[in-house]
Scaffold this motif. Structure first.
Motif, short mmCIF file in Angstrom:
data_model
loop_
_atom_site.label_atom_id
_atom_site.label_comp_id
_atom_site.label_asym_id
_atom_site.label_seq_id
_atom_site.Cartn_x
_atom_site.Cartn_y
_atom_site.Cartn_z
N ASP A 73 -1.50 -15.90 -5.78
CA ASP A 73 -2.40 -16.05 -4.63
C ASP A 73 -3.64 -15.21 -4.83
OD1 ASP A 73 -0.66 -17.52 -2.65
OD2 ASP A 73 0.58 -15.73 -2.91
N THR A 74 -4.77 -15.72 -4.39
CA THR A 74 -6.00 -14.91 -4.29
C THR A 74 -6.67 -15.25 -2.96
OG1 THR A 74 -7.44 -16.52 -5.39
CG2 THR A 74 -6.39 -14.84 -6.79
N LEU A 75 -7.36 -14.27 -2.43
CA LEU A 75 -8.04 -14.46 -1.15
C LEU A 75 -9.31 -13.61 -1.16
CD1 LEU A 75 -7.97 -15.52 1.82
CD2 LEU A 75 -6.77 -13.41 2.39
N THR A 76 -10.41 -14.19 -0.75
CA THR A 76 -11.66 -13.47 -0.60
C THR A 76 -12.17 -13.74 0.80
OG1 THR A 76 -12.18 -13.74 -2.94
CG2 THR A 76 -14.01 -13.17 -1.49
N CYS A 77 -12.53 -12.66 1.49
CA CYS A 77 -13.06 -12.78 2.85
C CYS A 77 -14.14 -11.71 3.01
CB CYS A 77 -11.96 -12.59 3.88
SG CYS A 77 -12.51 -12.80 5.58
N GLY A 78 -15.40 -12.14 2.98
CA GLY A 78 -16.50 -11.18 3.06
C GLY A 78 -16.47 -10.26 1.85
N ASP A 79 -16.40 -8.94 2.11
CA ASP A 79 -16.38 -7.98 1.01
C ASP A 79 -14.96 -7.52 0.66
OD1 ASP A 79 -15.80 -6.30 3.14
OD2 ASP A 79 -17.17 -4.71 2.49
N ARG A 80 -13.97 -8.27 1.11
CA ARG A 80 -12.57 -7.91 0.84
C ARG A 80 -11.92 -8.98 -0.02
NH1 ARG A 80 -11.65 -2.77 3.15
NH2 ARG A 80 -13.46 -2.52 4.48
N VAL A 81 -11.05 -8.53 -0.94
CA VAL A 81 -10.29 -9.45 -1.79
C VAL A 81 -8.84 -9.01 -1.82
CG1 VAL A 81 -12.26 -10.07 -3.25
CG2 VAL A 81 -10.81 -8.15 -3.91
N ALA A 82 -7.97 -9.97 -2.10
CA ALA A 82 -6.55 -9.68 -2.26
C ALA A 82 -5.98 -10.66 -3.28
CB ALA A 82 -5.82 -9.83 -0.92
N ALA A 83 -5.00 -10.19 -4.02
CA ALA A 83 -4.35 -11.05 -5.01
C ALA A 83 -2.90 -10.63 -5.17
CB ALA A 83 -5.07 -10.97 -6.36
N ARG A 84 -2.10 -11.61 -5.50
CA ARG A 84 -0.69 -11.37 -5.82
C ARG A 84 -0.44 -12.07 -7.15
NH1 ARG A 84 4.16 -14.06 -4.95
NH2 ARG A 84 3.02 -15.77 -3.98
N TYR A 85 0.00 -11.30 -8.15
CA TYR A 85 0.20 -11.88 -9.47
C TYR A 85 1.29 -11.14 -10.23
CZ TYR A 85 -3.00 -8.08 -10.93
OH TYR A 85 -3.60 -6.87 -11.14
N THR A 86 1.76 -11.76 -11.29
CA THR A 86 2.75 -11.14 -12.17
C THR A 86 2.12 -10.97 -13.54
OG1 THR A 86 4.54 -12.24 -10.96
CG2 THR A 86 5.08 -11.33 -13.13
N LEU A 87 2.19 -9.75 -14.06
CA LEU A 87 1.70 -9.44 -15.39
C LEU A 87 2.88 -9.44 -16.34
CD1 LEU A 87 -0.96 -7.15 -16.59
CD2 LEU A 87 1.32 -6.59 -17.37
N HIS A 88 2.81 -10.25 -17.39
CA HIS A 88 3.83 -10.31 -18.44
C HIS A 88 3.18 -9.77 -19.71
CE1 HIS A 88 6.37 -13.04 -16.05
NE2 HIS A 88 5.21 -13.57 -15.67
N ALA A 89 3.84 -8.83 -20.37
CA ALA A 89 3.27 -8.26 -21.59
C ALA A 89 4.38 -7.94 -22.58
CB ALA A 89 2.48 -7.00 -21.26
N VAL A 90 3.96 -7.74 -23.81
CA VAL A 90 4.85 -7.19 -24.83
C VAL A 90 4.19 -5.90 -25.28
CG1 VAL A 90 5.89 -7.51 -27.09
CG2 VAL A 90 5.70 -9.45 -25.53
N SER A 91 4.90 -4.79 -25.10
CA SER A 91 4.38 -3.48 -25.45
C SER A 91 5.41 -2.77 -26.32
CB SER A 91 4.11 -2.66 -24.19
OG SER A 91 3.59 -1.39 -24.52
N ARG A 92 4.96 -2.34 -27.48
CA ARG A 92 5.86 -1.70 -28.46
C ARG A 92 7.04 -2.60 -28.78
NH1 ARG A 92 5.94 4.51 -26.24
NH2 ARG A 92 3.72 4.84 -26.51
N ASP A 99 5.26 -7.25 -10.92
CA ASP A 99 4.62 -7.92 -9.80
C ASP A 99 3.54 -6.98 -9.29
OD1 ASP A 99 5.86 -10.38 -9.60
OD2 ASP A 99 7.39 -9.67 -8.20
N ILE A 100 2.35 -7.50 -9.03
CA ILE A 100 1.24 -6.67 -8.59
C ILE A 100 0.61 -7.29 -7.35
CG2 ILE A 100 -0.99 -5.69 -9.23
CD1 ILE A 100 -0.01 -5.87 -12.19
N HIS A 101 0.38 -6.45 -6.36
CA HIS A 101 -0.36 -6.82 -5.16
C HIS A 101 -1.63 -5.99 -5.15
CE1 HIS A 101 3.75 -7.99 -4.27
NE2 HIS A 101 3.27 -8.84 -3.40
N LEU A 102 -2.77 -6.64 -5.18
CA LEU A 102 -4.06 -5.97 -5.27
C LEU A 102 -4.86 -6.24 -4.00
CD1 LEU A 102 -6.52 -5.84 -8.20
CD2 LEU A 102 -7.30 -6.84 -6.06
N PHE A 103 -5.46 -5.18 -3.49
CA PHE A 103 -6.37 -5.26 -2.35
C PHE A 103 -7.65 -4.55 -2.76
CE2 PHE A 103 -2.02 -5.08 -0.95
CZ PHE A 103 -1.93 -6.20 -0.13
#
Length: 128
Positions: A73-92, A99-103
């Motif tokens: 999900d992503t949402l933009t309203c005026g000068d505010r944003v929000a997102a919900r996403y999953t980051l998949h990585a291979v490290s070492r 799971d990340i929730h960003l505001f």
């Protein structure tokens, strides 16, 4: 073409993660492209200033071999944003997922000036 958070939040998320983890440019250049110099970023309550974010990119570049996002999900309203996403990585050599929730709050030029993220580490099953 640079996807600024204010005009294409999903594009920003994908570009920023890839450029910071695998890019050729200095991390400071990448950070400044998408964020204002006075950026305030809190990750799970821990404040990260500009220098800490730049410093975080160096080990990510050494250790990460894969990275992709599932943006739910992503949402933009005026000068505010929000997102919900999953980051998949291979490290070492190990798969990791979060799971990340960003505001965020945008500056007038479309870059982020404040970010708050809440994360949850997911259990990743390795392929047999």
């Amino acid at each position: 073409m640079t996807a600024l958070p204010g005009s294409d939040l999903a594009g920003y998320l994908r570009s920023y993660v890839q450029e910071m983890a695998f890019g050729e440019e200095e991390p400071a250049v990448v950070l400044d492209r998408y964020h204002t110099p006075d950026l305030v970023w809190h990750n799970d309550g821990l404040p990260l200033n500009r220098q800490r974010l730049i410093d975080h990119a160096r080990p990510a570049r050494r250790n990460a071999t894969e990275c992709r996002l599932d943006i739910h999900d992503t949402l933009t309203c005026g000068d505010r944003v929000a997102a919900r996403y999953t980051l998949h990585a291979v490290s070492r050599g190990r798969p990791v997922a979060s799971d990340i929730h960003l505001f965020g709050q945008l500056a007038p030029d479309g870059r982020l000036r404040r970010v708050d993220t809440l994360t949850r580490t997911l259990t990743v099953r390795q392929k047999a």
